[in-house]
Motif scaffolding. Structure first.
Motif, PDB file in Angstrom:
ATOM      1  N   GLY A 106    -100.253  11.633  67.148  1.00  0.00           N
ATOM      2  CA  GLY A 106    -101.604  12.188  67.031  1.00  0.00           C
ATOM      3  C   GLY A 106    -102.563  11.205  66.363  1.00  0.00           C
ATOM      4  N   ALA A 107    -102.081  10.497  65.339  1.00  0.00           N
ATOM      5  CA  ALA A 107    -102.927   9.502  64.661  1.00  0.00           C
ATOM      6  C   ALA A 107    -103.286   8.373  65.617  1.00  0.00           C
ATOM      7  CB  ALA A 107    -102.210   8.960  63.434  1.00  0.00           C
ATOM      8  N   LEU A 108    -102.318   7.933  66.424  1.00  0.00           N
ATOM      9  CA  LEU A 108    -102.610   6.858  67.387  1.00  0.00           C
ATOM     10  C   LEU A 108    -103.584   7.329  68.459  1.00  0.00           C
ATOM     11  CD1 LEU A 108     -99.059   5.261  67.846  1.00  0.00           C
ATOM     12  CD2 LEU A 108    -101.011   4.286  66.629  1.00  0.00           C
ATOM     13  N   GLU A 109    -103.506   8.603  68.841  1.00  0.00           N
ATOM     14  CA  GLU A 109    -104.420   9.133  69.868  1.00  0.00           C
ATOM     15  C   GLU A 109    -105.862   9.188  69.384  1.00  0.00           C
ATOM     16  OE1 GLU A 109    -102.461  12.828  70.747  1.00  0.00           O
ATOM     17  OE2 GLU A 109    -101.356  11.955  72.439  1.00  0.00           O
ATOM     18  N   THR A 110    -106.076   9.191  68.057  1.00  0.00           N
ATOM     19  CA  THR A 110    -107.443   9.227  67.523  1.00  0.00           C
ATOM     20  C   THR A 110    -108.104   7.854  67.508  1.00  0.00           C
ATOM     21  OG1 THR A 110    -106.750   8.875  65.226  1.00  0.00           O
ATOM     22  CG2 THR A 110    -106.847  11.164  66.018  1.00  0.00           C
ATOM     23  N   LEU A 111    -107.342   6.821  67.813  1.00  0.00           N
ATOM     24  CA  LEU A 111    -107.907   5.464  67.793  1.00  0.00           C
ATOM     25  C   LEU A 111    -108.954   5.296  68.894  1.00  0.00           C
ATOM     26  CD1 LEU A 111    -104.627   3.372  67.344  1.00  0.00           C
ATOM     27  CD2 LEU A 111    -106.442   3.671  65.659  1.00  0.00           C
ATOM     28  N   ALA A 120    -101.800  -5.184  62.174  1.00  0.00           N
ATOM     29  CA  ALA A 120    -102.788  -5.130  61.098  1.00  0.00           C
ATOM     30  C   ALA A 120    -104.114  -4.577  61.609  1.00  0.00           C
ATOM     31  CB  ALA A 120    -102.986  -6.515  60.483  1.00  0.00           C
ATOM     32  N   ASP A 121    -104.460  -4.918  62.827  1.00  0.00           N
ATOM     33  CA  ASP A 121    -105.684  -4.417  63.442  1.00  0.00           C
ATOM     34  C   ASP A 121    -105.587  -2.899  63.634  1.00  0.00           C
ATOM     35  OD1 ASP A 121    -108.207  -4.588  64.563  1.00  0.00           O
ATOM     36  OD2 ASP A 121    -107.507  -5.370  66.499  1.00  0.00           O
ATOM     37  N   VAL A 122    -104.442  -2.423  64.115  1.00  0.00           N
ATOM     38  CA  VAL A 122    -104.217  -0.983  64.297  1.00  0.00           C
ATOM     39  C   VAL A 122    -104.229  -0.289  62.938  1.00  0.00           C
ATOM     40  CG1 VAL A 122    -102.588   0.765  65.115  1.00  0.00           C
ATOM     41  CG2 VAL A 122    -102.860  -1.360  66.401  1.00  0.00           C
ATOM     42  N   ALA A 123    -103.544  -0.847  61.959  1.00  0.00           N
ATOM     43  CA  ALA A 123    -103.468  -0.248  60.622  1.00  0.00           C
ATOM     44  C   ALA A 123    -104.848  -0.141  59.990  1.00  0.00           C
ATOM     45  CB  ALA A 123    -102.530  -1.064  59.735  1.00  0.00           C
ATOM     46  N   GLU A 124    -105.647  -1.150  60.145  1.00  0.00           N
ATOM     47  CA  GLU A 124    -106.997  -1.115  59.577  1.00  0.00           C
ATOM     48  C   GLU A 124    -107.831  -0.025  60.236  1.00  0.00           C
ATOM     49  OE1 GLU A 124    -110.411  -4.255  58.224  1.00  0.00           O
ATOM     50  OE2 GLU A 124    -109.299  -4.691  60.063  1.00  0.00           O
ATOM     51  N   GLU A 125    -107.697   0.134  61.538  1.00  0.00           N
ATOM     52  CA  GLU A 125    -108.443   1.177  62.259  1.00  0.00           C
ATOM     53  C   GLU A 125    -107.972   2.567  61.829  1.00  0.00           C
ATOM     54  OE1 GLU A 125    -111.526   2.250  64.316  1.00  0.00           O
ATOM     55  OE2 GLU A 125    -110.926   0.169  64.603  1.00  0.00           O
ATOM     56  N   LEU A 126    -106.701   2.701  61.451  1.00  0.00           N
ATOM     57  CA  LEU A 126    -106.168   3.987  60.995  1.00  0.00           C
ATOM     58  C   LEU A 126    -106.516   4.276  59.537  1.00  0.00           C
ATOM     59  CD1 LEU A 126    -102.657   4.005  62.687  1.00  0.00           C
ATOM     60  CD2 LEU A 126    -104.590   5.504  63.205  1.00  0.00           C
TER      61      LEU A 126
END
Length: 135
Positions: A106-111, A120-126
């Motif tokens: 669900g967290a990835l779907e909100t990206l 690191a790019d994904v983590a920063e966006e989350l």
């Protein structure tokens, strides 16, 4: 040679006799007297288990909390094997195939739908922190 044993031989008997001489005769430098000596002690302050020790590079990097580090680490384990750059759909598909829990998916779907260069790019966006500098 009435005190000698015929088990070992004269040379070994002499060595054994020499080794045990202090214990038998009560000499000053025997092992039997060691217990009478006081044990050494230290005037140092007692050890504090909460004091910071070790390499200062360990722990959370500047700009990130311990929770950020743990969350980013879990995210990286979940996304192991993703080929970057990757889009949001690629990340969600990979996490689903890897058996990630519903909250993580669900967290990835909100990206936002864009290309991500690395974890690191994904983590920063989350919302995880990003290191200010590397060691």
């Amino acid at each position: 040679m009435p005190d000698k044993s015929d088990k070992h031989g004269p040379r070994v008997d002499d060595e054994i006799g020499h080794e045990t001489q202090g214990m038998v005769s009560g000499g000053h430098s025997t092992h039997a007297e060691d217990f009478k000596e006081t044990e050494p002690y230290s005037d140092d302050a007692p050890w504090d288990p909460t004091a910071a020790t070790g390499d200062p590079r360990e722990g959370s990097p500047p700009g990130m909390s311990a929770g950020d580090v743990e969350g980013r680490s879990a995210l990286a384990r979940m996304l192991t094997g993703v080929r970057y750059p990757a889009r949001t759909d690629d990340l969600v598909a990979h996490a689903s195939g890897a058996g990630a829990d519903d909250d993580a998916i669900g967290a990835l779907e909100t990206l936002p739908d864009r290309e991500y260069e690395n974890v690191a790019d994904v983590a920063e966006e989350l919302g995880y922190g990003r290191e200010n500098r590397r060691f």
